[in-house]
Design a protein around this motif. Structure first.
Motif, PDB file in Angstrom:
ATOM      1  N   THR A   9       3.970  23.769   6.159  1.00  0.00           N
ATOM      2  CA  THR A   9       3.830  21.920   6.293  1.00  0.00           C
ATOM      3  C   THR A   9       5.471  21.915   6.613  1.00  0.00           C
ATOM      4  O   THR A   9       5.541  23.132   6.880  1.00  0.00           O
ATOM      5  CB  THR A   9       4.323  21.248   4.967  1.00  0.00           C
ATOM      6  N   LEU A  32      -0.510  24.485   1.785  1.00  0.00           N
ATOM      7  CA  LEU A  32      -0.518  23.557   2.631  1.00  0.00           C
ATOM      8  C   LEU A  32       1.243  23.904   3.725  1.00  0.00           C
ATOM      9  O   LEU A  32       1.518  24.200   3.290  1.00  0.00           O
ATOM     10  CB  LEU A  32      -0.119  22.574   1.693  1.00  0.00           C
ATOM     11  N   HIS A  51      -0.870  12.240  10.241  1.00  0.00           N
ATOM     12  CA  HIS A  51      -0.400  11.619   9.443  1.00  0.00           C
ATOM     13  C   HIS A  51      -0.241  10.340  10.413  1.00  0.00           C
ATOM     14  O   HIS A  51       0.704  10.726  11.617  1.00  0.00           O
ATOM     15  CB  HIS A  51       1.208  11.918   9.526  1.00  0.00           C
ATOM     16  N   ARG A  71      -8.118  14.297   7.054  1.00  0.00           N
ATOM     17  CA  ARG A  71      -7.486  13.233   6.357  1.00  0.00           C
ATOM     18  C   ARG A  71      -6.285  12.550   6.499  1.00  0.00           C
ATOM     19  O   ARG A  71      -4.901  14.117   7.221  1.00  0.00           O
ATOM     20  CB  ARG A  71      -7.719  14.231   4.483  1.00  0.00           C
ATOM     21  N   THR A  72      -6.003  11.874   6.634  1.00  0.00           N
ATOM     22  CA  THR A  72      -5.029  10.060   6.884  1.00  0.00           C
ATOM     23  C   THR A  72      -4.348  10.174   5.559  1.00  0.00           C
ATOM     24  O   THR A  72      -4.733   9.048   4.767  1.00  0.00           O
ATOM     25  CB  THR A  72      -5.509   9.019   7.578  1.00  0.00           C
ATOM     26  N   GLN A  73      -3.006   9.928   6.045  1.00  0.00           N
ATOM     27  CA  GLN A  73      -1.956   9.578   5.100  1.00  0.00           C
ATOM     28  C   GLN A  73      -0.934   8.845   5.921  1.00  0.00           C
ATOM     29  O   GLN A  73      -0.575   9.091   7.154  1.00  0.00           O
ATOM     30  CB  GLN A  73      -1.270  11.100   3.613  1.00  0.00           C
ATOM     31  N   GLY A 115      -0.170  19.946   7.354  1.00  0.00           N
ATOM     32  CA  GLY A 115       0.460  18.579   6.954  1.00  0.00           C
ATOM     33  C   GLY A 115       1.128  18.686   8.564  1.00  0.00           C
ATOM     34  O   GLY A 115       1.672  19.310   9.135  1.00  0.00           O
ATOM     35  N   ALA A 143      -8.082  22.093   6.152  1.00  0.00           N
ATOM     36  CA  ALA A 143      -8.135  19.636   5.737  1.00  0.00           C
ATOM     37  C   ALA A 143      -6.808  19.929   6.473  1.00  0.00           C
ATOM     38  O   ALA A 143      -5.691  20.114   6.868  1.00  0.00           O
ATOM     39  CB  ALA A 143      -7.207  20.259   5.071  1.00  0.00           C
ATOM     40  N   ARG A 200      -4.323  23.481   4.278  1.00  0.00           N
ATOM     41  CA  ARG A 200      -4.094  22.867   4.843  1.00  0.00           C
ATOM     42  C   ARG A 200      -3.217  22.644   5.800  1.00  0.00           C
ATOM     43  O   ARG A 200      -2.101  23.419   5.663  1.00  0.00           O
ATOM     44  CB  ARG A 200      -3.300  21.554   3.360  1.00  0.00           C
ATOM     45  N   MET A 253      -4.170  17.872   7.790  1.00  0.00           N
ATOM     46  CA  MET A 253      -3.292  16.311   6.902  1.00  0.00           C
ATOM     47  C   MET A 253      -2.492  15.690   8.003  1.00  0.00           C
ATOM     48  O   MET A 253      -1.582  16.307   8.011  1.00  0.00           O
ATOM     49  CB  MET A 253      -2.937  16.755   5.885  1.00  0.00           C
ATOM     50  N   TYR A 270      -6.550   9.036   2.753  1.00  0.00           N
ATOM     51  CA  TYR A 270      -6.784  10.423   1.508  1.00  0.00           C
ATOM     52  C   TYR A 270      -5.372   9.198   0.831  1.00  0.00           C
ATOM     53  O   TYR A 270      -6.004   9.600  -0.150  1.00  0.00           O
ATOM     54  CB  TYR A 270      -6.249  11.182   2.735  1.00  0.00           C
ATOM     55  N   TYR A 271      -4.284   8.930   1.623  1.00  0.00           N
ATOM     56  CA  TYR A 271      -2.602   8.604   1.049  1.00  0.00           C
ATOM     57  C   TYR A 271      -2.555   7.749   1.580  1.00  0.00           C
ATOM     58  O   TYR A 271      -1.537   7.692   3.082  1.00  0.00           O
ATOM     59  CB  TYR A 271      -1.899   9.412   0.475  1.00  0.00           C
TER      60      TYR A 271
END
Length: 452
Positions: free
Chosen positions: A200, A198, A270, A297-299, A231, A266, A229, A268, A328-329
């Protein structure tokens, strides 16, 4: 494939950042009086502030400010810190104190705000010989390594609730980052249990294509790696990164290259509020990213005064599914920074999650939460019930430092005021939670250790 960007009112604009030197002017636009503006500036001496022209011009409803959710998402609030701290910093600003004096006071306040939650600074992985830690790399869960690229340690705009706020205040001792992708590749070769990396920060998508490529391309030859991934908040704060920026097409080609290599990319994303999805430019950026084969994917965390309403989350998840993204989260606000201002009690968080979850289709029920990213792992509040006459929270680990704990339910005493794992107590006569009984030796040896 052809990457054709649809016209947009915001298309083609150059990125312009606004920082603390613009804060008084912008908060005046929100209708704040002189004393209120000074208090906001006082908070911004302790916590970071950065916004950009897209957020200011396209996302904030200035007629509704300062109550507008996007305004509250990016602008400091006068009551985010204890009143005594705000008064202290305001006094320093009022008498035009030296930068050294202001920084000294700000750092003292920051030290009380738990700048590194969940033992972040203790997660850096060791070198191959097991001596010094590798900066900017963390290995908390066996299958995942986090990498903090040196050039990605800022964002297009800062969220007021961000748990990585300490990265952005200009203090070297609070930062962790790496520019050594070779160290990551070597670590992955020695740790075949790691299947996902990931990126980040900060926000990796603040980097241009040529820099991003230097970090990602070396990973494509690591056979044991299954997914990469990223982020990012760029879709919400600067969708031009994927549409009209000079290197937008090159970046999308890099995404295609990752997918063509046989690895999952992926993305990610936000999204903290449905209003971030409203501009057509965002929807076009989402389409272009998905066209590369990447999965979005959303979080987001659950944040008081911004998205603490089931209807907001229901709308957000439905919109994401409509545009081909995967919910996702829902996170719980971490125990850092202005947590007291933003935190929603766990009991209320569960009801907000359940209220939204019950009204969306199965395609949106991929989402998990409310989840706490705590020191022992990601703890999900599954519900509130009564067992043997005792009202309890039903919990489980989505991820854990000890893999044996994953997926196994455990119980905590119901506490309507609890906002974090540390506020909870074991239920049903237990004296310790499962994660407090110590990991198995083979589990503790699995994560973050040097190769033989």
């Amino acid at each position: 494939m052809t990457h054709d960007a649809a016209p947009s009112p915001s298309a083609g604009r150059r990125f312009r950042a606004y920082t603390t030197k613009h804060l008084d002017e912008l908060t005046a636009r929100a209708g704040l009086g002189e004393a209120e503006r000074l208090a906001v500036r006082a908070v911004a001496t302790v916590l970071p502030f950065r916004v950009n022209s897209y957020v200011v011009d396209e996302l904030i409803d200035w007629d509704a400010a300062p109550a507008d959710p996007i305004y509250r998402l990016v602008f400091p609030q006068a009551d985010m810190l204890p009143s005594s701290d705000v008064s202290r910093m305001a006094d320093l600003l009022r008498r035009d104190a030296s930068r050294k004096e202001i920084n000294t006071a700000a750092n003292e306040i920051r030290g009380r705000l738990n700048p590194h939650p969940a033992g972040q600074m203790d997660l850096n992985v060791p070198t191959a010989d097991g001596t010094d830690p590798l900066e900017g790399m963390q290995h908390k869960y066996s299958e995942t390594v986090l990498f903090f690229p040196k050039q990605g340690q800022t964002c297009h705009a800062y969220c007021t609730y961000c748990f990585r706020w300490a990265q952005f205040v200009g203090e070297p001792d609070l930062k962790f980052a790496s520019g050594e992708i070779d160290h990551l590749v070597e670590y992955l070769h020695h740790h075949p249990e790691v299947t996902s990396v990931l990126f980040t920060g900060g926000d990796p998508m603040i980097m241009g294509d040529s820099v991003l490529r230097r970090y990602i391309e070396p990973l494509l030859g690591v056979e044991t790696l299954e997914s990469i991934r990223i982020g990012t908040k760029a879709l919400g704060y600067w969708p031009q990164r994927f549409t009209t920026d000079p290197d937008a097409d090159d970046t999308l080609r890099l995404f295609e290259q990752v997918v063509a290599s046989g690895k999952n990319l992926a993305f990610m994303a936000h999204f903290s509020h449905p209003n971030e999805m409203a501009p057509a430019l965002v929807q076009d950026a989402v389409r272009r990213i998905r066209d590369t084969g990447a999965v979005i994917r959303t979080q987001a965390p659950l944040i008081r005064t911004i998205n603490d309403d089931s209807a907001v989350w229901e709308s957000m998840w439905r919109t994401h599914v409509r545009h081909g993204m995967v919910p996702y989260y829902m996170f719980v606000e971490r125990d850092t920074g202005p947590q007291d201002y933003f935190a929603v009690p766990l009991a209320e968080a569960y009801e907000i999650f359940r209220g939204a979850f019950a009204n969306v289709s199965g395609l949106a029920r991929t989402v998990r939460g409310p989840s706490m990213s705590a020191t022992p792992g990601k703890v999900c509040i599954d519900g509130v019930t009564e067992v043997a006459g005792e009202k309890v929270f039903v919990c489980h680990f989505i991820q854990a430092r000890d893999p044996e704990l994953v997926g196994k339910p455990f119980f905590a005493r119901y506490d309507e005021k609890a906002v974090w794992l540390s506020d909870l107590e074991p239920a049903l006569g237990a004296t310790r939670f499962p994660h407090e009984q110590g990991p198995r030796e083979d589990a503790s040896a699995l994560v973050g250790t040097a190769h033989p």
